[in-house]
Motif scaffolding. Structure first.
Motif, PDB file in Angstrom:
ATOM      1  N   LEU A 287       0.846  -1.304   0.133  1.00  0.00           N
ATOM      2  CA  LEU A 287       0.060  -0.103   0.111  1.00  0.00           C
ATOM      3  C   LEU A 287       0.773   1.311   0.101  1.00  0.00           C
ATOM      4  O   LEU A 287       0.236   2.428   0.112  1.00  0.00           O
ATOM      5  CB  LEU A 287      -0.777   0.085   1.166  1.00  0.00           C
ATOM      6  CG  LEU A 287      -2.112  -1.034   1.368  1.00  0.00           C
ATOM      7  CD1 LEU A 287      -3.014  -1.001   2.498  1.00  0.00           C
ATOM      8  CD2 LEU A 287      -2.774  -0.958   0.219  1.00  0.00           C
ATOM      9  N   SER A 288       1.946   1.150  -0.071  1.00  0.00           N
ATOM     10  CA  SER A 288       3.017   2.275  -0.081  1.00  0.00           C
ATOM     11  C   SER A 288       2.796   2.985  -1.223  1.00  0.00           C
ATOM     12  O   SER A 288       2.570   2.583  -2.210  1.00  0.00           O
ATOM     13  CB  SER A 288       4.554   1.896   0.064  1.00  0.00           C
ATOM     14  OG  SER A 288       5.005   1.101  -1.025  1.00  0.00           O
ATOM     15  N   ARG A 289       3.346   4.329  -1.250  1.00  0.00           N
ATOM     16  CA  ARG A 289       3.120   5.067  -2.385  1.00  0.00           C
ATOM     17  C   ARG A 289       4.170   4.825  -3.659  1.00  0.00           C
ATOM     18  O   ARG A 289       3.707   4.810  -4.751  1.00  0.00           O
ATOM     19  CB  ARG A 289       3.594   6.696  -2.154  1.00  0.00           C
ATOM     20  CG  ARG A 289       3.630   7.734  -3.213  1.00  0.00           C
ATOM     21  CD  ARG A 289       3.874   8.945  -2.825  1.00  0.00           C
ATOM     22  NE  ARG A 289       2.418   9.337  -1.948  1.00  0.00           N
ATOM     23  CZ  ARG A 289       2.511  10.618  -1.389  1.00  0.00           C
ATOM     24  NH1 ARG A 289       3.543  11.495  -1.743  1.00  0.00           N
ATOM     25  NH2 ARG A 289       1.541  11.090  -0.731  1.00  0.00           N
TER      26      ARG A 289
ATOM     27  N   GLY B 186       1.510   4.720 -10.208  1.00  0.00           N
ATOM     28  CA  GLY B 186       1.504   4.029 -11.554  1.00  0.00           C
ATOM     29  C   GLY B 186       0.082   3.202 -11.741  1.00  0.00           C
ATOM     30  O   GLY B 186      -0.388   2.641 -12.781  1.00  0.00           O
ATOM     31  N   MET B 187      -0.424   2.906 -10.456  1.00  0.00           N
ATOM     32  CA  MET B 187      -1.523   1.962 -10.404  1.00  0.00           C
ATOM     33  C   MET B 187      -2.894   2.836 -10.834  1.00  0.00           C
ATOM     34  O   MET B 187      -2.819   3.981 -10.195  1.00  0.00           O
ATOM     35  CB  MET B 187      -1.626   1.309  -8.839  1.00  0.00           C
ATOM     36  CG  MET B 187      -0.796   0.128  -9.041  1.00  0.00           C
ATOM     37  SD  MET B 187      -1.123  -0.734  -7.108  1.00  0.00           S
ATOM     38  CE  MET B 187       0.119  -1.999  -7.366  1.00  0.00           C
ATOM     39  N   SER B 188      -3.883   2.197 -11.351  1.00  0.00           N
ATOM     40  CA  SER B 188      -5.153   2.957 -11.366  1.00  0.00           C
ATOM     41  C   SER B 188      -5.745   2.918  -9.861  1.00  0.00           C
ATOM     42  O   SER B 188      -5.352   2.186  -8.939  1.00  0.00           O
ATOM     43  CB  SER B 188      -5.895   2.095 -12.251  1.00  0.00           C
ATOM     44  OG  SER B 188      -6.323   1.026 -11.604  1.00  0.00           O
ATOM     45  N   LYS B 189      -6.908   3.894  -9.791  1.00  0.00           N
ATOM     46  CA  LYS B 189      -7.546   3.801  -8.636  1.00  0.00           C
ATOM     47  C   LYS B 189      -8.317   2.615  -8.171  1.00  0.00           C
ATOM     48  O   LYS B 189      -8.559   2.237  -7.150  1.00  0.00           O
ATOM     49  CB  LYS B 189      -8.588   4.990  -8.547  1.00  0.00           C
ATOM     50  CG  LYS B 189      -8.146   6.653  -8.796  1.00  0.00           C
ATOM     51  CD  LYS B 189      -9.142   7.318  -8.740  1.00  0.00           C
ATOM     52  CE  LYS B 189      -8.624   8.821  -8.695  1.00  0.00           C
ATOM     53  NZ  LYS B 189      -9.720   9.890  -8.790  1.00  0.00           N
ATOM     54  N   LYS B 190      -8.800   2.073  -9.296  1.00  0.00           N
ATOM     55  CA  LYS B 190      -9.371   0.618  -9.168  1.00  0.00           C
ATOM     56  C   LYS B 190      -8.528  -0.504  -8.620  1.00  0.00           C
ATOM     57  O   LYS B 190      -8.702  -1.179  -7.651  1.00  0.00           O
ATOM     58  CB  LYS B 190      -9.943  -0.104 -10.287  1.00  0.00           C
ATOM     59  CG  LYS B 190     -10.747  -1.253 -10.550  1.00  0.00           C
ATOM     60  CD  LYS B 190     -11.367  -1.778 -11.603  1.00  0.00           C
ATOM     61  CE  LYS B 190     -12.105  -2.833 -11.545  1.00  0.00           C
ATOM     62  NZ  LYS B 190     -12.645  -3.664 -12.953  1.00  0.00           N
ATOM     63  N   GLU B 191      -7.323  -0.425  -9.180  1.00  0.00           N
ATOM     64  CA  GLU B 191      -6.336  -1.493  -8.577  1.00  0.00           C
ATOM     65  C   GLU B 191      -5.695  -1.187  -7.182  1.00  0.00           C
ATOM     66  O   GLU B 191      -5.664  -2.159  -6.247  1.00  0.00           O
ATOM     67  CB  GLU B 191      -5.124  -1.414  -9.424  1.00  0.00           C
ATOM     68  CG  GLU B 191      -5.111  -1.817 -10.848  1.00  0.00           C
ATOM     69  CD  GLU B 191      -3.909  -1.591 -11.577  1.00  0.00           C
ATOM     70  OE1 GLU B 191      -3.742  -2.493 -12.643  1.00  0.00           O
ATOM     71  OE2 GLU B 191      -3.250  -0.811 -11.655  1.00  0.00           O
TER      72      GLU B 191
END
Length: 255
Positions: free
Chosen positions: A209-211, A216-221
């Motif tokens: 869950l770190s930044r 680069g991940m989507s909000k859904k991911e």
């Protein structure tokens, strides 16, 4: 019975998605070699780390005039070695130990018994229950030593001496494994394993869950990741997970 069936279902569900099956040690009984679903040398190397053929002080090779430590291992052999034991005159002894040849590109094992132990007589001081499959494989499992056989030979060892042995069919073996693990659950070692599991889970959660990881991940991911770590695993899940991945051979349970 429902409890045993649940464990069996859980076991063969989890092992199909987890890590690689392990190359077993070997044991010679009445001049016949068998696979051994235990690793009696691990306790010995905990007490004598300098003798370990991979991480010990003697594990060096000459390279360009300098001594370098060899680190050999693979996903199919996390120990890095294959030990061969022998039962003779009701006594368990070590007769060979092999590692992958560090100077060869081929997948071959070479003996390092003499280099590791010299002419010393090795006293293992092993106490535990050896598990030797002697029947037909019923279900292959690409994880640890979790494949299921139709017949097993169990040998209880105390300080390298045989005190009991018996052959069990598949049902008898699974009954033994469940009872042994329930005995293991009463030990301090089990509490330590549970603690380590939670610590590992929290470490994974912190990283996943770190930044840095979610960049680069989507909000859904990211939402899916957060949902995954919404609640810690419950006690039943950890119990069954540890049942799959551990082999508490030091727990002496009747069979």
């Amino acid at each position: 019975m429902k409890f045993k069936l649940f464990i069996l279902f859980f076991t063969f569900s989890v092992i199909k998605i987890l890590a690689t099956g392990q190359e077993p040690d070997r044991i010679i009984i009445n001049n016949k070699e068998y696979k051994l679903l235990n690793n009696p040398l691990e306790k010995y190397f905990t007490d004598h780390p300098e003798h370990h053929p991979i991480y010990g002080s003697k594990n060096t090779i000459k390279k360009e005039g300098k001594e370098e430590t060899i680190f050999i291992g693979s996903t199919s052999n996390h120990r890095g070695y294959i030990a061969t034991f022998k039962i003779e005159n009701n006594l368990l002894s070590l007769v060979d130990i092999k590692i992958q040849n560090p100077t060869s590109d081929e997948y071959e094992y070479i003996s390092v018994f003499k280099k590791t132990f010299g002419d010393r007589k090795i006293v293992l001081n092993y106490t535990g229950i050896l598990i030797i499959p002697i029947g037909k494989m019923l279900e292959a499992a690409n994880f640890g030593y979790a494949s299921l056989y139709d017949k097993y030979h169990l040998i209880t060892i105390q300080n390298d001496n045989i005190i009991k042995e018996k052959e069990l069919d598949k049902d008898g073996f699974m009954d033994f494994k469940v009872r042994q693990f329930m005995d293991f659950k009463k030990t301090e070692e089990y509490k330590t394993e549970v603690k380590n599991y939670y610590e590992g889970w929290n470490t994974s959660k912190e990283w996943d869950l770190s930044r840095k990881n979610t960049r680069g991940m989507s909000k859904k991911e990211i939402a899916q990741l957060k949902k995954k770590y919404e609640l810690p695993p419950n006690e039943d899940y950890i119990y069954n997970y540890l049942f799959v991945v551990l082999n508490p051979d030091f727990v002496i349970t009747n069979y």
